[in-house]
Enzyme design. Structure first.
Site, PDB file in Angstrom:
ATOM      1  N   HIS A  23     -23.429 -40.962 -23.323  1.00 38.44           N
ATOM      2  CA  HIS A  23     -23.980 -41.206 -21.989  1.00 38.44           C
ATOM      3  C   HIS A  23     -25.462 -41.553 -22.105  1.00 38.44           C
ATOM      4  O   HIS A  23     -26.023 -41.583 -23.214  1.00 38.44           O
ATOM      5  CB  HIS A  23     -23.705 -40.044 -21.037  1.00 38.44           C
ATOM      6  CG  HIS A  23     -24.251 -38.710 -21.471  1.00 38.44           C
ATOM      7  ND1 HIS A  23     -25.586 -38.501 -21.729  1.00 38.44           N
ATOM      8  CD2 HIS A  23     -23.642 -37.517 -21.675  1.00 38.44           C
ATOM      9  CE1 HIS A  23     -25.783 -37.243 -22.064  1.00 38.44           C
ATOM     10  NE2 HIS A  23     -24.607 -36.623 -22.051  1.00 38.44           N
ATOM     11  N   HIS A  26     -27.844 -39.337 -24.264  1.00 36.81           N
ATOM     12  CA  HIS A  26     -27.837 -39.608 -25.712  1.00 36.81           C
ATOM     13  C   HIS A  26     -28.610 -40.900 -26.000  1.00 36.81           C
ATOM     14  O   HIS A  26     -29.383 -40.979 -26.956  1.00 36.81           O
ATOM     15  CB  HIS A  26     -26.404 -39.785 -26.237  1.00 36.81           C
ATOM     16  CG  HIS A  26     -25.464 -38.664 -25.917  1.00 36.81           C
ATOM     17  ND1 HIS A  26     -24.291 -38.850 -25.229  1.00 36.81           N
ATOM     18  CD2 HIS A  26     -25.544 -37.333 -26.184  1.00 36.81           C
ATOM     19  CE1 HIS A  26     -23.668 -37.689 -25.098  1.00 36.81           C
ATOM     20  NE2 HIS A  26     -24.407 -36.750 -25.666  1.00 36.81           N
ATOM     21  N   CYS A 132     -20.874 -19.220 -27.428  1.00 35.41           N
ATOM     22  CA  CYS A 132     -20.458 -20.289 -26.501  1.00 35.41           C
ATOM     23  C   CYS A 132     -19.991 -21.490 -27.322  1.00 35.41           C
ATOM     24  O   CYS A 132     -20.769 -22.045 -28.110  1.00 35.41           O
ATOM     25  CB  CYS A 132     -21.612 -20.704 -25.587  1.00 35.41           C
ATOM     26  SG  CYS A 132     -21.206 -22.213 -24.655  1.00 35.41           S
ATOM     27  N   CYS A 135     -22.004 -24.791 -26.573  1.00 36.90           N
ATOM     28  CA  CYS A 135     -23.283 -24.915 -27.292  1.00 36.90           C
ATOM     29  C   CYS A 135     -23.081 -24.745 -28.790  1.00 36.90           C
ATOM     30  O   CYS A 135     -23.992 -24.999 -29.561  1.00 36.90           O
ATOM     31  CB  CYS A 135     -24.285 -23.841 -26.863  1.00 36.90           C
ATOM     32  SG  CYS A 135     -24.673 -23.774 -25.132  1.00 36.90           S
ATOM     33  N   CYS A 149     -22.096 -18.696 -20.077  1.00 37.62           N
ATOM     34  CA  CYS A 149     -23.211 -19.425 -20.682  1.00 37.62           C
ATOM     35  C   CYS A 149     -23.947 -20.158 -19.568  1.00 37.62           C
ATOM     36  O   CYS A 149     -23.324 -20.850 -18.762  1.00 37.62           O
ATOM     37  CB  CYS A 149     -22.652 -20.415 -21.702  1.00 37.62           C
ATOM     38  SG  CYS A 149     -23.800 -21.740 -22.081  1.00 37.62           S
ATOM     39  N   HIS A 152     -23.476 -24.118 -19.874  1.00 37.06           N
ATOM     40  CA  HIS A 152     -22.172 -24.710 -19.582  1.00 37.06           C
ATOM     41  C   HIS A 152     -21.473 -24.095 -18.374  1.00 37.06           C
ATOM     42  O   HIS A 152     -20.475 -24.632 -17.906  1.00 37.06           O
ATOM     43  CB  HIS A 152     -21.268 -24.634 -20.809  1.00 37.06           C
ATOM     44  CG  HIS A 152     -21.697 -25.566 -21.899  1.00 37.06           C
ATOM     45  ND1 HIS A 152     -22.628 -25.213 -22.851  1.00 37.06           N
ATOM     46  CD2 HIS A 152     -21.380 -26.862 -22.143  1.00 37.06           C
ATOM     47  CE1 HIS A 152     -22.834 -26.242 -23.654  1.00 37.06           C
ATOM     48  NE2 HIS A 152     -22.105 -27.254 -23.248  1.00 37.06           N
ATOM     49  N   LYS A 305     -29.354 -31.380 -15.427  1.00 38.66           N
ATOM     50  CA  LYS A 305     -29.219 -32.105 -16.684  1.00 38.66           C
ATOM     51  C   LYS A 305     -27.896 -32.871 -16.650  1.00 38.66           C
ATOM     52  O   LYS A 305     -26.846 -32.296 -16.402  1.00 38.66           O
ATOM     53  CB  LYS A 305     -29.213 -31.129 -17.859  1.00 38.66           C
ATOM     54  CG  LYS A 305     -28.977 -31.830 -19.185  1.00 38.66           C
ATOM     55  CD  LYS A 305     -29.087 -30.855 -20.341  1.00 38.66           C
ATOM     56  CE  LYS A 305     -28.862 -31.559 -21.672  1.00 38.66           C
ATOM     57  NZ  LYS A 305     -27.624 -31.218 -22.340  1.00 38.66           N
ATOM     58  N   LYS A 308     -21.611 -34.551 -19.712  1.00 37.54           N
ATOM     59  CA  LYS A 308     -20.211 -34.904 -19.513  1.00 37.54           C
ATOM     60  C   LYS A 308     -19.452 -33.730 -18.908  1.00 37.54           C
ATOM     61  O   LYS A 308     -18.634 -33.904 -18.015  1.00 37.54           O
ATOM     62  CB  LYS A 308     -19.576 -35.284 -20.850  1.00 37.54           C
ATOM     63  CG  LYS A 308     -18.256 -35.986 -20.670  1.00 37.54           C
ATOM     64  CD  LYS A 308     -17.563 -36.210 -21.986  1.00 37.54           C
ATOM     65  CE  LYS A 308     -16.606 -35.070 -22.278  1.00 37.54           C
ATOM     66  NZ  LYS A 308     -15.790 -35.234 -23.449  1.00 37.54           N
TER      67      LYS A 308
HETATM   68  N1  MSP Z   1     -24.687 -31.949 -32.151  1.00 42.22           N
HETATM   69  C1  MSP Z   1     -25.842 -31.354 -31.597  1.00 42.22           C
HETATM   70  C2  MSP Z   1     -27.091 -31.811 -32.322  1.00 42.22           C
HETATM   71  C3  MSP Z   1     -27.111 -31.510 -33.782  1.00 42.22           C
HETATM   72  S1  MSP Z   1     -28.526 -32.137 -34.543  1.00 42.22           S
HETATM   73  C4  MSP Z   1     -28.526 -31.424 -36.051  1.00 42.22           C
HETATM   74  C5  MSP Z   1     -25.969 -31.759 -30.124  1.00 42.22           C
HETATM   75  N2  MSP Z   1     -25.360 -32.878 -29.791  1.00 42.22           N
HETATM   76  S2  MSP Z   1     -25.289 -33.508 -28.310  1.00 42.22           S
HETATM   77  O1  MSP Z   1     -24.286 -34.529 -28.357  1.00 42.22           O
HETATM   78  O2  MSP Z   1     -25.134 -32.486 -27.326  1.00 42.22           O
HETATM   79  O3  MSP Z   1     -26.600 -34.294 -28.121  1.00 42.22           O
HETATM   80  C6  MSP Z   1     -27.785 -33.672 -28.033  1.00 42.22           C
HETATM   81  C7  MSP Z   1     -28.912 -34.606 -27.737  1.00 42.22           C
HETATM   82  O4  MSP Z   1     -28.571 -35.661 -26.816  1.00 42.22           O
HETATM   83  C8  MSP Z   1     -30.005 -33.853 -27.013  1.00 42.22           C
HETATM   84  O5  MSP Z   1     -30.778 -33.099 -27.848  1.00 42.22           O
HETATM   85  C9  MSP Z   1     -30.757 -34.968 -26.415  1.00 42.22           C
HETATM   86  O6  MSP Z   1     -31.499 -35.568 -27.441  1.00 42.22           O
HETATM   87  C10 MSP Z   1     -29.643 -35.897 -25.953  1.00 42.22           C
HETATM   88  N3  MSP Z   1     -29.239 -35.577 -24.584  1.00 42.22           N
HETATM   89  C11 MSP Z   1     -28.030 -35.100 -24.158  1.00 42.22           C
HETATM   90  N4  MSP Z   1     -28.053 -34.987 -22.799  1.00 42.22           N
HETATM   91  C12 MSP Z   1     -29.254 -35.380 -22.333  1.00 42.22           C
HETATM   92  C13 MSP Z   1     -29.840 -35.547 -21.062  1.00 42.22           C
HETATM   93  N5  MSP Z   1     -29.217 -35.282 -19.952  1.00 42.22           N
HETATM   94  N6  MSP Z   1     -31.105 -36.026 -21.027  1.00 42.22           N
HETATM   95  C14 MSP Z   1     -31.808 -36.377 -22.153  1.00 42.22           C
HETATM   96  N7  MSP Z   1     -31.277 -36.215 -23.341  1.00 42.22           N
HETATM   97  C15 MSP Z   1     -30.021 -35.692 -23.484  1.00 42.22           C
HETATM   98  O7  MSP Z   1     -26.626 -31.043 -29.388  1.00 42.22           O
END
Ligand code: MSP
Length: 520
Positions: A23, A26, A132, A135, A149, A152, A305, A308
């Site tokens: 999304h 990311h 969780c 997370c 959590c 979530h 925030k 998904k």
């Molecule tokens: N897999 C772990 C990270 C491991 S790194 C060794 C994880 N993955 S995640 O798919 O949840 O993606 C996390 C990252 O996506 C966040 O840290 C951020 O950089 C980005 N974001 C996810 N949702 C976001 C928003 N709503 N806004 C901005 N960034 C976001 O955590």
């Protein structure tokens, strides 16, 4: 005489949970990383840009089962159908893509953990407490709200397992000293303060293995357990470039070239993993810690925030289908101070698209090309200079470079767009269309057009890391591809050198850079 080697610059994004649909949250992180690494490449540095996917853990195992496929098949499918395509579609120029299920990662993780065990940093104990799965995190009672959590909003699992523990607490004093001595190692300041407060509040040892499922990397000396998914995932930053390989091997050389990472870009949700656990793991192994952990803010939808799991995830294509890829890359970095939260709004994006991209930048370029075609037979006129423009350009490059290398994307883009506004002002004041009516003023007309073209040359180069495709189109229509070479090879340090577009090179009308938006 030995030539100095170019400075290396190694940047990583988090590795994204393979299970999630990509999304714009990311994409926000990855685009920021792409812009910064493209900028550093244009500074002439030796850049390595890593992204990838986080593929182990209970959550992935459960969804694969629900879809009646093996976890590996599930991950392969998602990487190929969702993750790699989304980065390609956003024009992300990563040098490598690491998957935690790759052999190169698994082997190096096993070796690393064995090293920590041999050095006495790992012990066996009983873990009892909440976990969780969303997370993939062991929680403290204070992290929960009514047993759920807070991230979530879902009930946590209660674990009671015999696990392997990492002596994280041993490293708290060294980490406090590190961030106190090197404030730039964790930014922005609010993130650093949070980390310091956490470290000072008393850090507990960390369970780093799980015994109740098997989708993970086995603990080398106790294969009934798999390595905790975060411990495995954090290591990607080092395994991808050859962690632990023999110094004379390719991996060993790459590691020597790029470790420690210059910047780990992360969202603020995963700050502690990166600013506490990860450097402690490195310290335990006797390795240098990263230069900087930068925690950016969240993209919010409806004040929350975007995610998904809360069904607020917006796919990048929902936006790029309407505004185009380059406007997407531009907008989030331009509109939200990096480090703060920001709300996405369709209206704001539409307004900026029209005023900044289509009007200020796109129209300036198309008017210039049209005037050179009309008044100069399509050839760039003789080299001229306008000290007002060239002086402002020098300042713009300095400001933009200082801001962008400090991850102040908004400040950097602002500086560049202020210069763009000045060039528009120059054209409006000079009125080349009026000068063109008077044949005795041809020299003056040519000067105005040259100065405008040269300013646009600089704008194209400065905006290239942010909007690679549009600026490439513009570069070609200025005829610069033939005369100055690839736009990506133009150096930031050379942008302000005035007079680079050679007289006589042919301009051509290219595609409209930012077409008028369709009604939504
Ligand atoms: N897999 C772990 C990270 C491991 S790194 C060794 C994880 N993955 S995640 O798919 O949840 O993606 C996390 C990252 O996506 C966040 O840290 C951020 O950089 C980005 N974001 C996810 N949702 C976001 C928003 N709503 N806004 C901005 N960034 C976001 O955590």
């Amino acid at each position: 005489m030995t030539m100095a080697l170019p400075k290396s610059f190694y940047l990583t994004t988090p590795i994204y949970y393979v299970n999630d649909a990509p999304h714009i949250g990311h994409a926000y992180t990855t685009v920021a990383g792409d812009v910064l690494t493209r900028w550093h490449r244009q500074k002439g540095e030796n850049v390595w840009f890593l992204t990838g996917t986080d593929e182990h853990g209970e959550k992935v195992m459960n969804t694969a089962a629900a879809n009646n496929v093996s976890p590996q098949e599930w991950c392969d499918r998602l990487v190929e159908s969702a993750w790699k395509p989304v980065w390609k579609s956003l024009n992300i120029a990563n040098d490598d893509f690491i998957r935690t299920t790759e052999e190169r990662h698994e082997v190096r993780v096993g070796k690393f953990l064995q090293g920590l065990k041999d050095a006495g940093h790992i012990y066996l104990a009983k873990y009892e407490g909440p976990y969780c799965i969303g997370c993939e995190e062991f929680k403290l009672p204070g992290d929960l709200d009514d047993g759920k959590c807070v991230v979530h909003g879902k009930p946590v699992e209660m674990l009671s397992e015999e696990n392997w523990f990492f002596k994280l607490s041993d490293f708290a004093p060294a980490l406090i000293e590190h961030y106190t001595k090197h404030p730039e190692a964790c930014e922005p300041a609010s993130a650093r303060n949070e980390v310091l407060a956490f470290l000072e509040s008393g850090v507990k040892d960390l369970s780093i293995s799980r015994s109740t499922f098997d989708w993970g990397i086995p603990v080398p000396w106790d294969t009934a357990q798999v390595i905790y998914v975060w411990f495995d995932a954090l290591l990607n930053y080092a395994t991808a470039i050859g962690l632990g390989d023999d110094a004379s091997s390719d991996g060993g050389k790459k590691f020597a070239e790029f470790w420690p990472a210059d910047v780990h870009l992360v969202g603020k949700d995963i700050l502690r993993f990166h600013a506490v656990i990860w450097p402690a793991m490195l310290m335990a192994a006797g390795l240098p810690v990263p230069g900087k952990i930068f925690a950016h803010g969240w993209l919010l939808v409806g004040g929350e925030k975007m995610s998904k799991s809360k069904l607020t995830g917006i796919a990048p294509s929902d936006i790029t289908d309407h505004f185009g890829v380059d406007a997407f890359r531009y907008y989030f970095l331009r509109a939200i101070p990096f480090g703060s939260d920001g709300s996405f709004s369709w209206e704001d994006m539409g307004a900026r698209y029209t005023s900044e991209l289509a009007n200020d930048f796109g129209n300036l370029a198309s008017r210039l090309i049209a005037m050179i075609e009309k008044y100069c037979d399509g050839a760039i006129p003789a080299v001229a200079n306008d000290s007002g423009l060239s002086t402002m350009l020098e300042q713009t490059v300095k400001t933009a470079d200082a801001a962008i290398t400090a991850l102040d994307f908004q400040g950097g883009i602002n500086a560049i767009m202020e210069f763009c506004k000045r060039v528009n002002g120059y054209v409006t004041e000079k009125e080349p269309w009026a000068i063109a009516k008077d044949e005795s003023r041809t020299a003056e007309l040519n000067e105005v057009l040259y100065n405008t073209a040269e300013s646009i040359r600089a704008l194209a180069v400065l905006l290239h890391p942010i909007m690679p495709a549009t600026t490439q189109t513009l570069w070609e229509s200025l005829g610069a591809q033939e005369t100055l070479g690839n736009i990506a090879e133009q150096k930031i340090s050379d942008v302000a050198r005035w007079g680079q577009l050679p007289a006589g090179s042919r301009v051509t009308k290219g595609a409209v850079l930012f077409p008028r938006l369709e009604e939504k």
